[in-house]
Scaffold this active site. Sequence first.
Site, short mmCIF file in Angstrom:
data_model
loop_
_atom_site.label_atom_id
_atom_site.label_comp_id
_atom_site.label_asym_id
_atom_site.label_seq_id
_atom_site.Cartn_x
_atom_site.Cartn_y
_atom_site.Cartn_z
N LYS A 40 1.19 -0.80 0.12
CA LYS A 40 0.33 0.19 -0.16
C LYS A 40 0.87 0.92 -0.01
CE LYS A 40 -1.08 -0.81 5.28
NZ LYS A 40 -0.80 0.06 5.40
N ARG A 115 -5.05 1.70 12.64
CA ARG A 115 -4.94 0.82 12.73
C ARG A 115 -5.52 -0.37 14.12
NH1 ARG A 115 0.60 1.65 10.07
NH2 ARG A 115 1.48 -0.65 10.02
N ARG A 157 12.54 -5.63 1.42
CA ARG A 157 12.08 -3.79 1.51
C ARG A 157 13.43 -2.97 1.79
NH1 ARG A 157 6.31 -2.23 3.87
NH2 ARG A 157 7.62 -2.77 5.84
N ARG A 190 14.35 -0.38 6.54
CA ARG A 190 13.66 0.16 8.32
C ARG A 190 14.68 -0.78 9.14
NH1 ARG A 190 7.14 0.95 7.27
NH2 ARG A 190 7.49 0.08 9.22
N ARG A 201 4.50 -6.89 14.08
CA ARG A 201 3.74 -6.65 13.20
C ARG A 201 3.05 -7.18 12.69
NH1 ARG A 201 8.12 -3.97 9.81
NH2 ARG A 201 6.42 -2.82 8.67
P1 AMP Z 1 4.75 1.61 9.16
O1 AMP Z 1 5.34 2.28 8.39
O2 AMP Z 1 2.85 1.77 8.20
O3 AMP Z 1 4.80 -0.16 9.30
O4 AMP Z 1 4.15 1.78 10.24
C1 AMP Z 1 5.18 1.50 11.28
C2 AMP Z 1 5.57 1.34 12.95
O5 AMP Z 1 4.59 1.95 13.36
C3 AMP Z 1 3.91 0.39 13.14
O6 AMP Z 1 4.38 -0.90 13.69
C4 AMP Z 1 3.64 0.74 14.37
O7 AMP Z 1 4.58 0.11 15.25
C5 AMP Z 1 3.88 2.25 14.27
N1 AMP Z 1 2.50 2.43 13.71
C6 AMP Z 1 1.80 3.66 12.14
N2 AMP Z 1 1.56 3.81 11.94
C7 AMP Z 1 0.46 3.08 13.59
C8 AMP Z 1 -0.81 3.84 13.84
N3 AMP Z 1 -2.14 4.27 13.14
N4 AMP Z 1 -1.55 3.19 15.52
C9 AMP Z 1 0.17 2.36 16.23
N5 AMP Z 1 1.32 3.25 15.64
C10 AMP Z 1 1.00 2.93 14.76
#
Ligand code: AMP
Length: 243
Positions: A40, A115, A157, A190, A201
Site C-alpha cells: 500500500k 489501525r 524492502r 527500516r 507486526r
Molecule cells: P508502517 O510504516 O505503517 O509499517 O508503521 C511502522 C510502525 O509504526 C508500526 O509497526 C507501528 O509501531 C507504528 N504505527 C504506524 N501507524 C500506526 C498507527 N496508526 N497507530 C499506532 N502505531 C502506528
Amino acid sequence: MSVDTKNIKDIITRMHQQKNGRENQMRKQLIFLGPPACGKGTQTNMLAEHLKLPHVDTGSLLRAEIKGETPNGIVAKSFIDKGLLVPVELVAKIIKDRLAQEDCRHGYILDGFPRSLEQAEALEAMNQELNGPEGSDFRAIYFDLDQDVLISRIVNRRSCSKCGEIYNIKTHPTKVEGICDKCGGELTQRKDDNEETAKARFDTYFHETAPLIDYYKNKGVLRTIDANGTIEEVWERLLEVIK
Ligand code: AMP
C-alpha cells in the site's frame, strides 16, 4: 434592455453544479488497510501523485518524530521497535494536526491510520470536525494479499532515505545497487523490517487492525482489491475501485 432571466438562472445553476462537483471531488478521503508490506505504501505514493492529494503516511510521520528526537518520537520508538502500536492518543494527535493542514482541505490519502477500532472512531470524530456538515467521499481500500509472500517482501524492502521511494531488492531493484532511481538518494532498510519484528507486526495487525475490514464493510465503504501481482497490475485494480 431585455433581461433573459431563464438564461441567467441556467448560468447560476451551472455554476452551482460546477462548484458542488468540485467540492465532491475535493473531499476525497481514502484510507488504506492491509497487512505490513502488502504494497500500500507504493500504491498510495503513486495515487497521491495521480489524484494530486497529500499522502499522509502515519509510519513516516512517526519515524520523522523519532529522527527529530521529539518527546513523541522517544515514546513512539519504544513501541515501533517491538512491532507494537504506538498509543492512540499520541498517534491521533499527530494525524489530527496533519489533516488540519491546508493541503488536506480538498481530501487526503491516509496510509497506516486507523489501525484499530479505537483509531477508526477517532478518525470519524476528526472528519466530522474537519468536514463540517457537507460530509465527504470516504472510502476504505483493503489490500488483500497471500500471507506467504509478505515476510519475504518485508525483509527485501528498501526505501530511499531522501524521497521515500520504495524498492524490493528481489522484485523491484534499483538500476544502481543502493541508489534511488528517482533522486539519487541512498537506500536504507527500516529498522523494524527484520524477521523478528515483522512477526510481531503481523500479530498486531491480525489482532488490532484486521477487525476494521468488517467495521468498514458494515458501513458500506469498503473496497477490496487483490494485491497479488505486479505493481502495474495492482495499480490498474486500484484505479478501478477509486473511480
Ligand atoms: P508502517 O510504516 O505503517 O509499517 O508503521 C511502522 C510502525 O509504526 C508500526 O509497526 C507501528 O509501531 C507504528 N504505527 C504506524 N501507524 C500506526 C498507527 N496508526 N497507530 C499506532 N502505531 C502506528
